[in-house]
Design a protein around this motif. Structure first.
Motif, mmCIF file in Angstrom:
data_model
loop_
_atom_site.group_PDB
_atom_site.id
_atom_site.type_symbol
_atom_site.label_atom_id
_atom_site.label_comp_id
_atom_site.label_asym_id
_atom_site.label_seq_id
_atom_site.Cartn_x
_atom_site.Cartn_y
_atom_site.Cartn_z
ATOM 1 N N ASN A 112 -51.023 -11.972 30.387
ATOM 2 C CA ASN A 112 -50.119 -13.117 30.248
ATOM 3 C C ASN A 112 -50.143 -13.721 28.856
ATOM 4 O O ASN A 112 -49.099 -14.046 28.281
ATOM 5 C CB ASN A 112 -50.490 -14.203 31.260
ATOM 6 N N LYS A 116 -46.549 -13.992 26.766
ATOM 7 C CA LYS A 116 -45.905 -15.274 27.063
ATOM 8 C C LYS A 116 -44.775 -15.605 26.099
ATOM 9 O O LYS A 116 -43.774 -16.237 26.488
ATOM 10 C CB LYS A 116 -46.950 -16.390 27.088
ATOM 11 N N ASP A 135 -48.080 -13.465 37.215
ATOM 12 C CA ASP A 135 -48.965 -12.822 36.246
ATOM 13 C C ASP A 135 -48.378 -11.487 35.803
ATOM 14 O O ASP A 135 -47.663 -10.829 36.561
ATOM 15 C CB ASP A 135 -50.357 -12.596 36.848
#
Length: 430
Positions: A112, A116, A135
């Motif tokens: 993650n 992101k 996730d």
């Protein structure tokens, strides 16, 4: 939910996969001479060239690509066996439908923090196929929206209008049989993953996570609606009954006794490579819709997954993102593997605009690019798909030989899936 999902199932869920003894290959050192070295296992055409392109422009992060057997032909067992021994490669090609099983085996790591800032480069629904509960355990490579492949010459000669809805498809199926009693509009969907695409389109999920539990809904009302539709066509004798991916079906496509195939984008190469005699006679149209609902199903796609043994997950994820978004890499993958890119940048690649000679010069990938934005977003794969797919496939085979129904196939898959989840230590929602 994730920790319980992983830990409760590690010991049991992969017992069969880990029964193989020894290590079938491992990752090379990930730090050498000031350079980061990453090992990547996969099998798709063109991956090796994309790796070469990366290595030429990224001297400090070098990727070593190793070709392995197709996942279902032993590749997945090889990766999981290496993960059990603690020597898995840093990166591995994993199909979306199989990724939850890798999570159950505790074979992947959460990336993650490294993706992101790149999530908006892909559609939200695609990220849902590379993880659980938001996730991410890898980077999407491609998707497989579905469309209607059809013998344009035969439809035009018979004066049959191209069906835009499933009701119209049923009418067209009857018209095909009336025009040629030996012909059928399509082969019945007997491959479980192809059939999943029809359920996907109708927003009829098979799995869902509910807190710490897995929900299983193959026997839901929405799934029964899909089953009833195909059962109705089969009961009227409007579908052929060849085994999936069988030479007899390919001959029927070629000689005009099966006029269409509703399948994923990669069906284009399947038809082209196995029905050469009908080159120039095929075209592609949007997948028929359920009433006025403008959504399509998806049947396929894979991720570049980051394994638990990767000691350079940041660099590995950087490469994986590059492979799926860089124009030269994506152009290579489109050319070599005929993928439909998962990334938004990839979908703008001009290689998708090229006319396809087999389909009469139609630029068919433009259509799939447009359709990819209409894929229903609620689908989630489960952690025991080997059981689900095997049981459903057996049931669909019985439909083909007349000894079972679509509903019976779904009911059997529902029970087998629920039993497998419980046996392997998962909590199952009621």
């Amino acid at each position: 939910m994730k920790k319980k999902f992983l830990l409760a199932s590690v010991a049991v869920a992969t017992a069969a996969a880990f029964a193989l003894s020894g290590c079938s290959g491992g990752s090379s050192p990930e730090a050498s001479g000031g350079k980061t070295q990453i090992t990547f296992w996969g099998w798709a055409a063109g991956y090796d060239k994309s790796v070469d392109l990366w290595n030429k422009s990224h001297p400090d992060i070098q990727v070593k690509y190793e070709q392995i057997a197709n996942g279902g032909a032993g590749g997945y067992d090889k990766i999981l066996t290496a993960a059990k021994a603690g020597t898995a490669p840093c990166l591995a090609q994993v199909g979306y439908e199989t990724l939850p099983s890798f999570l159950a085996a505790d074979a992947l790591q959460n990336v993650n923090e490294y993706v992101k800032d790149s999530r908006d480069q892909f559609a939200d629904w695609v990220w849902g196929n590379v993880g659980v509960n938001g996730d991410a355990y890898g980077v999407p490579v491609d998707t497989a929206p579905m469309g209607l492949f059809y013998r344009k010459d035969l439809f035009e000669k018979a004066g049959i209008a191209l069906p835009k809805t499933w009701d119209q498809f049923a009418s067209a199926a009857a018209a095909v049989k009336a025009a040629d009693p030996n012909a059928r509009i399509m082969n019945l969907p007997s491959d479980p993953y192809l059939y999943a695409g029809f359920a996907w389109q109708n927003k009829a999920p098979w799995f869902a996570t509910k807190g710490d539990a897995w929900g299983v809904s193959l026997d839901s009302k929405a799934n029964s609606e899909v089953a009833s539709y195909w059962q109705g066509l089969q009961a009227q004798g409007l579908l052929s009954s060849y085994p999936a991916f069988d030479a007899a079906l390919y001959s029927a496509w070629s000689n005009g006794t099966v006029w269409a195939e509703v399948g994923p984008v990669w069906s284009a190469t399947l038809i082209r490579d196995n029905a050469a005699a009908s080159s120039g006679s095929w075209a592609v149209a949007p997948m028929p819709r359920w009433g006025s609902t403008d959504s399509v199903g998806n049947s396929g796609g894979s991720a570049t997954a980051v394994t638990k043994d990767c000691k350079s997950p940041k660099e590995a994820t950087e490469f994986a993102l590059w492979m799926s978004t860089n124009a030269d890499s994506v152009s290579n993958l489109i050319d070599a593997a005929a993928i439909l890119p998962a990334s938004k940048a990839g979908l703008k690649n001009k290689a998708l605009d090229a006319p396809v000679a087999y389909f009469g010069g139609q630029p068919i990938y433009q259509l799939f690019r447009d359709e990819s934005a209409k894929v229903a977003t609620s689908w989630q794969w489960g952690p025991v798909m080997s059981v689900t797919a095997s049981t459903l496939g057996d049931g669909l085979g019985k439909v083909a030989n007349g000894s079972g129904t679509y509903q019976q196939a779904l009911d059997a898959a529902q029970k087998a899936t629920t039993d497998a989840l419980k046996t392997q230590g998962f909590t199952v929602a009621k």
